[in-house]
Design a protein around this motif. Structure first.
Motif, short mmCIF file in Angstrom:
data_model
loop_
_atom_site.label_atom_id
_atom_site.label_comp_id
_atom_site.label_asym_id
_atom_site.label_seq_id
_atom_site.Cartn_x
_atom_site.Cartn_y
_atom_site.Cartn_z
N LYS A 134 0.83 -1.21 0.00
CA LYS A 134 0.00 0.00 0.00
C LYS A 134 0.86 1.26 0.00
CE LYS A 134 -4.05 -2.03 2.24
NZ LYS A 134 -5.03 -1.91 3.36
N ALA A 135 2.12 1.13 -0.43
CA ALA A 135 3.02 2.29 -0.49
C ALA A 135 2.43 3.36 -1.41
CB ALA A 135 4.38 1.87 -1.00
N PHE A 136 2.69 4.62 -1.05
CA PHE A 136 2.15 5.73 -1.85
C PHE A 136 3.18 6.15 -2.87
CE2 PHE A 136 1.38 10.27 -2.67
CZ PHE A 136 0.07 10.18 -3.14
N SER A 137 2.79 6.13 -4.14
CA SER A 137 3.69 6.52 -5.23
C SER A 137 2.89 7.16 -6.34
CB SER A 137 4.44 5.29 -5.77
OG SER A 137 5.27 5.62 -6.84
N GLU A 138 3.39 8.28 -6.84
CA GLU A 138 2.78 8.94 -7.98
C GLU A 138 3.81 9.85 -8.63
OE1 GLU A 138 -0.54 11.11 -6.41
OE2 GLU A 138 0.70 12.84 -5.82
N THR A 139 3.55 10.27 -9.82
CA THR A 139 4.47 11.16 -10.54
C THR A 139 4.65 12.47 -9.78
OG1 THR A 139 3.76 10.23 -12.65
CG2 THR A 139 4.86 12.37 -12.72
N GLY A 140 5.90 12.94 -9.72
CA GLY A 140 6.18 14.23 -9.11
C GLY A 140 6.71 14.19 -7.70
#
Length: 367
Positions: free
Chosen positions: A329-335
């Motif tokens: 459930k790690a949080f990852s997104e562009t930027g």
């Protein structure tokens, strides 16, 4: 400030106190000898660098004494003072850096192949050499996004030291100086080393590029979940860790009790935020309720790390978690901000964005 080095002989094995004897200073035969010693053992200058070139010819027909890479893919230009004036060697290093910045990945690969061939190294591929040295694939690293310059000398004049300090502090130029001195004791000869600026500071300075802003007081942590450490253990017992080389473990010294850290697992995402609750310590010394971590039920067996030498050991910093997530459930997104350094104080504009984004997603109040 002139840096003076000295070595004293003491009779450590004798219970009777004796007067320390200062060893006589000596001269290296020439700086070519020092260059050869560094080629034979790069740890003489920095154990966490990989040499990739020697006497590298530039497009303007000059030769860079030595080139190296660190685990972050930063290119290090190593220039010996030789018979150049102190100011000339600084200007020359900056000139070389301007050329290095233009190189493509394949040119640095060719540079290593040429170096490995000439010196008959057992590993002829830069990819293989990088993986063997740093334990991670070169393809995962962005090479030459940053570079550092190191001046090697026996001494520098005060004005040159001021120039180096000014370039670091006011303009973010990663330039440093390292001083070597030789000593004799009977038939034995010794070499000592002293840095003008802690090399960790230079490493930190060049770790992020682009637009900068004042550091917000919160630390970024890269947690290498895998062969040497496990995030489930860190989450359960409250710690972050690093090891397998001083390049990885030394930056843990930047943390002090009360600091807030945001933890990212490379290629996975952000998994936690917490408050540092103690100082860096060897993993063999880390205890929970008086019980060593090595004796507790863990996902990974840490007992093998107990006998490692200090420079390779696994080190832990205890943390009180404010919020954690499992790797799934790690949080990852562009930027979002990312960096190979175990700990850093980001000044990139995307760090503020990253922290604010995580605060919102995890509902974390400001400190």
């Amino acid at each position: 400030m002139a840096i003076q080095q000295g070595i004293w002989r003491i009779n450590a094995g004798n219970s009777t106190a004796s007067t320390p004897t200062r060893l006589e200073t000596a001269r290296l035969d020439d700086e070519n000898q020092l260059e050869e010693l560094i080629v034979q053992d790069v740890s003489i200058i920095n154990a966490d660098w990989l040499l990739i070139g020697r006497q590298v010819r530039t497009s303007f027909d000059k030769r860079i004494d030595l080139l190296a890479l660190d685990a972050n893919g930063s290119v290090i230009i190593i220039e010996l003072k030789r018979d150049k004036t102190p100011r000339d060697v600084v200007a020359q290093a900056i000139d070389y850096a301007s050329w290095i910045e233009t190189l493509e990945d394949n040119q640095l690969v060719d540079c290593y192949v040429d170096f490995a061939t000439k010196h008959k190294l057992p590993v002829q591929s830069l990819d293989a050499a990088f993986k063997a040295k740093f334990g991670q694939p070169l393809e995962d690293i962005s090479i030459n996004d940053s570079h550092q310059m190191v001046i090697v000398a026996s001494e520098l004049d005060a004005s040159t030291e001021r120039i180096i300090t000014y370039l670091n502090n006011r303009h973010g130029v990663g330039i440093n100086a390292v001083f070597f001195s030789a000593f004799t004791d009977g038939n034995n000869r010794y070499l000592s080393r002293a840095w003008m600026i802690d090399p960790q500071e230079t490493q930190q300075l060049v770790s992020t590029r682009g637009a900068r802003e004042p550091w917000n007081g919160e630390f970024y942590v890269s947690f290498g979940h895998g062969e040497r450490r496990n995030w489930e253990d860190a989450l359960k017992y409250g710690f972050i860790s690093a090891g397998a080389g001083q390049w990885y473990s030394n930056t843990l010294n930047m943390l002090a009790e009360g600091d807030r850290v945001w933890v990212n697992i490379p290629k996975t995402g952000y998994v936690g935020v917490g408050i540092v609750s103690g100082e860096r310590q060897r993993i063999s010394d880390f205890c929970i309720d008086g019980k060593p971590l090595t004796s507790l039920p863990t996902q990974m067996d840490y007992s093998d790390f107990a006998a490692e030498p200090d420079e390779m050991a696994e080190y832990i910093v205890p943390v009180n978690w404010l919020h954690t997530e499992a790797t799934g459930k790690a949080f990852s997104e562009t930027g979002l901000f990312g960096n190979q350094n175990t700990v850093c104080k980001p000044t990139a504009t995307k760090w503020r964005h990253t922290v604010e984004r995580l605060k919102g997603v995890w509902e974390i109040p400001s400190p």
